[in-house]
Write an enzyme that holds these catalytic residues in place. Structure first.
Site, PDB file in Angstrom:
ATOM      1  N   ASP A 262       0.861  -1.176   0.000  1.00 16.87           N
ATOM      2  CA  ASP A 262       0.000   0.000   0.000  1.00 16.87           C
ATOM      3  C   ASP A 262       0.907   1.239   0.000  1.00 16.87           C
ATOM      4  O   ASP A 262       2.135   1.143   0.098  1.00 16.87           O
ATOM      5  CB  ASP A 262      -0.953  -0.031   1.212  1.00 16.87           C
ATOM      6  CG  ASP A 262      -2.207   0.779   0.955  1.00 16.87           C
ATOM      7  OD1 ASP A 262      -3.249   0.484   1.559  1.00 16.87           O
ATOM      8  OD2 ASP A 262      -2.154   1.703   0.115  1.00 16.87           O
TER       9      ASP A 262
HETATM   10  C1  GLC Z   1      -4.095   4.035  -0.080  1.00 15.25           C
HETATM   11  C2  GLC Z   1      -5.156   3.080   0.217  1.00 15.25           C
HETATM   12  C3  GLC Z   1      -5.348   2.069  -0.874  1.00 15.25           C
HETATM   13  C4  GLC Z   1      -5.198   2.739  -2.226  1.00 15.25           C
HETATM   14  C5  GLC Z   1      -3.785   3.269  -2.332  1.00 15.25           C
HETATM   15  C6  GLC Z   1      -3.503   3.952  -3.667  1.00 15.25           C
HETATM   16  O1  GLC Z   1      -3.548   4.681   0.969  1.00 15.25           O
HETATM   17  O2  GLC Z   1      -5.038   2.381   1.446  1.00 15.25           O
HETATM   18  O3  GLC Z   1      -6.635   1.474  -0.709  1.00 15.25           O
HETATM   19  O4  GLC Z   1      -5.470   1.802  -3.260  1.00 15.25           O
HETATM   20  O5  GLC Z   1      -3.527   4.209  -1.304  1.00 15.25           O
HETATM   21  O6  GLC Z   1      -4.218   5.146  -3.759  1.00 15.25           O
END
Ligand code: GLC
Length: 732
Positions: A262
């Site tokens: 993430d």
């Molecule tokens: C985030 C989220 C995730 C998302 C990623 C990209 O912080 O937890 O769900 O897909 O960033 O934006």
């Protein structure tokens, strides 16, 4: 590209090039894209651009074609970039939030919504979406419940698989298809205190029984990517959890695709306190099996030296680079690096009438009628005033609808003005959405406050409420009160809205509430003051039209709660598939003492999982079983006859629950194992049957074997998770 050619390419690539494939850069390196997570300096440099494998949050056919062309020209082996983005519930045509989509109990509608999102996103140049989110949720304080499809493992699994099918079709290489990324692995939906990014404490059995099944359904549906979650599980952050990814996800669950972290999660291993420095973070994340580093400098800054020192085997780099190259190859990017990026298609597809119609249909199916006394609904049209901050609000998209434009959204007010029955309906905001003294932070800036003069707004609302036969109050939390990093300790409505409710109720007793927002809230005041309540969630681009059509009876609400409405925040986490305890308690919380209960609030939620009313009514016959005994090799059929006993056509969702009455470990008081939507005309009856097989009875026994055990079971067939319509059988 043939696999042999891909293998040859990998062999020819330098170490720097292979490491580059493991790096995803934030979109704002190229434009002011939506930066999720700490948007501060990720420590990445322009040099990191040269060999990167992917970009996050860049959209638009023209921009992506240009960037892909320039990038490939300068890359030593001209390897195309992977463009990934968060298309959670639609790209430009926004569908209801996933929590609302779960309420449809309609996998076909959800699959179609994902397919439309894929068509639009693919035309805009996107290759992978960070969806489905299959995290199990039981705590409405957590803002990301809006992204899940609710509190049930089985429903979540059905919905996650439907989304994967919608995004990928039978081959993500095909036109209008994109790869799906399952998230957030694993258990992210159960943070302590409902506070985002917080620790998750799950026993191995609870993880396996309750949280993994939905992820498994998405893996079995063929999702190409899995995202590692932020949270610690058993005190190990997922991005460093070798057991979770190499043993559970890959060996046990059979996933062979690419794992991405993430946002900046590898850098956050230092804050977690399990990496003393960036080098160690790089080592433990790659060892855990995280193939791609989303927007942190950890891989790009440290892996080369770690390999040269012999600390990291180059084989680890090759393994992860291979998965990235394989994903690009599966998408056909080596032959068609622009894939479906096409400006003409963008113009034709985005917000097309057909897409809007599908979004409206899905929204209507997601609405849950929680209360409807004295046949308050449906309306004739001219008898109601429409009051509340959500009458005119364009904020009907969920917080993750970051590529949509609120200008495209049909507000309730606009829909009223276009409908012949309501075009003269009086309207008034009555109050702002948020309490002025409770500023809400959006993704990057505070949410703009409505500039209403409170007393004037309230008086205006009261005056039109006085002269109306009925009042439709459009209330609810701002969309930015849910979504990432939007946990709340208080689930009640903003005070200004409760004040409006009181003021209107003082002059008009015929109140209908349409409730907007991204989470179940504490709506006891609404239940007390309103004769009808329709949960509309955050219904998306066509939300206003869907709401007005439903209020006028042109659509009969058929949604069923995918997540219960708690009596109050003191109950959460709360879920229907709980254990019985040794002192089960159902009844008045003020009577009796020694039961598993509270002294001041009931155990039961205000509205349970699976609950929802209709403008018509349905009756159920007793449950019929084809036999009262079953062998492990056999099966039995459970049937019920549903009748529409009301005066208009409607759709019922028949729900099948099972209970294992005695086993080697305690089992939930009931578990959803099937559902069927049945459309019936007034007076029409239909028999609905489910086949019960031994695999539906399996669980992780005392020795953690996934087995069924002989004994007695109860089968429930009914309209929601509290049905008592049941029959018993014995597994031999
Ligand atoms: C985030 C989220 C995730 C998302 C990623 C990209 O912080 O937890 O769900 O897909 O960033 O934006």
């Amino acid at each position: 590209m043939k696999e042999t050619e891909l293998r040859l390419l990998l062999r020819e690539m330098s170490l720097e090039e292979k490491i580059g494939q493991l790096v995803q850069l934030p979109g704002y390196f190229q434009h002011e894209g939506a930066a999720t997570g700490p948007a501060g300096d990720m420590g990445l440099t322009q040099e990191d651009l040269r060999l990167a494998g992917s970009y996050l949050s860049i959209i638009g056919a023209e921009k992506i074609r240009k960037l892909q062309t320039e990038f490939m020209a300068q890359h030593p082996h001209h390897i195309p970039l992977l463009f990934m983005a968060d298309i959670i519930n639609g790209y430009r045509t926004v569908f209801p939030i996933p929590l609302a989509q779960g309420c449809t109990f309609d996998t076909e509608a959800v699959q179609e919504g994902a397919a439309i999102a894929a068509r639009e996103a693919a035309a805009a140049g996107i290759h992978v979406t960070f969806s489905p989110m299959a995290d199990l949720v039981r705590d409405a304080r957590w803002g990301r419940v809006m992204e899940s499809t609710g509190e049930d493992p089985y429903l979540n699994g059905q919905m996650a698989a439907a989304m994967v099918r919608g995004y990928q079709g039978d081959n993500p290489k095909k036109k209008g298809k994109i790869a799906a990324c399952l998230k957030h692995f694993a258990g992210y939906g159960a943070p302590e205190g409902g506070r985002d990014y917080n620790n998750v404490e799950l026993s191995p059995r609870t993880l396996l029984e309750d949280h993994l099944p939905a992820y498994q359904e998405a893996v079995d549906a063929g999702c190409e990517v899995v995202m590692a979650s932020f949270n610690t599980l058993d005190r190990v952050p997922s991005a460093a959890n070798e057991w979770l990814f190499r043993e559970v996800l890959r060996k046990k669950m059979g996933f062979s695709g690419m794992v991405i972290s993430d946002w900046n999660a590898l850098q956050e291993l230092l804050a977690h306190g399990i990496a003393a420095d960036q080098r160690e973070a790089a080592f433990i994340a790659l060892r855990a099996g995280v193939d791609m580093d989303m927007t942190s400098p950890i891989y790009t800054r440290n892996l080369k030296q770690l390999v040269e020192e012999g600390r990291v085997p180059e084989a680890w780099i090759d393994e992860s680079a291979w998965r990235v190259l394989t994903l690009k190859n599966k998408l056909g990017l080596f032959e068609r690096p622009f894939k479906d990026a096409d400006e003409e298609d963008e113009k034709a597809l985005l917000l097309s009438d057909a897409h809007r119609q599908a979004a409206r249909d899905c929204a209507e199916k997601s609405f849950v009628l929680l209360k409807n006394e004295e046949q308050m609904l449906p309306l004739q049209g001219d008898e109601a005033a429409f009051i509340g901050p959500y009458v005119g609000s364009p904020y009907l998209n969920g917080a993750w609808s970051i590529f949509a434009d609120d200008q495209d959204t049909v507000t309730v007010k606009a829909a009223l003005s276009r409908h012949p029955k309501t075009k003269k309906a009086p309207t008034a905001p009555g109050c702002p959405i948020n309490d002025p003294d409770q500023p809400v932070m959006g993704f990057q800036q505070p949410v703009a406050q409505d500039n209403l003069e409170p007393e004037t707004a309230l008086n205006e609302a009261v005056s039109i409420a006085k002269s109306a036969q009925k009042v439709v109050l459009c209330l609810g939390e701002h969309r930015e009160c849910t979504g990432e990093a939007a946990s709340r300790g208080d689930l009640t409505l903003p005070k200004c809205q409760l004040r409006l409710l009181e003021a209107v109720a003082a002059v008009n007793e015929n109140i209908i509430v349409v409730l907007f927002g991204g989470r179940p809230m504490d709506i006891r005041p609404l239940k007390e003051k309103a004769k009808a309540i329709l949960a509309a969630w955050l219904p998306g681009t066509e939300g206003g039209n869907a709401v007005v059509r439903t209020l006028l009876g042109e659509s009969n609400p058929s949604g069923r709660l995918s997540m219960c409405f708690p009596y109050c925040v003191g109950q959460v986490p709360i879920h229907y598939n709980h254990l019985n305890t040794g002192r089960p308690y159902h009844g008045d919380c003020h009577a009796g003492r020694f039961g598993s209960k509270y002294q001041d609030i009931p155990n039961e939620p205000l509205y349970p999982f699976g609950f929802g009313l209709s403008y018509t009514a349905f009756s159920y016959s007793p449950v019929r079983l084809s036999a009262d005994r079953m062998t492990k090799q056999g099966s039995l059929t459970a049937s019920v006859t549903i009748t529409n006993t009301g005066t208009c056509p409607g759709t019922e969702t028949v729900q099948l629950y099972l209970r294992d009455l005695a086993a080697s470990v305690a089992r939930p008081v009931r578990m959803l194992k099937g559902f069927r939507k049945v459309a019936l005309a007034p007076g029409e009856s239909r028999e609905v049957s489910f086949t019960v097989t031994e695999d539906m009875l399996r669980f992780y026994d005392l020795s953690m074997r996934y087995v069924s055990e002989p004994g007695d079971f109860e089968i429930f067939l009914g309209p929601d998770s509290q049905t008592q319509n049941k029959a018993r059988f014995t597994l031999e």
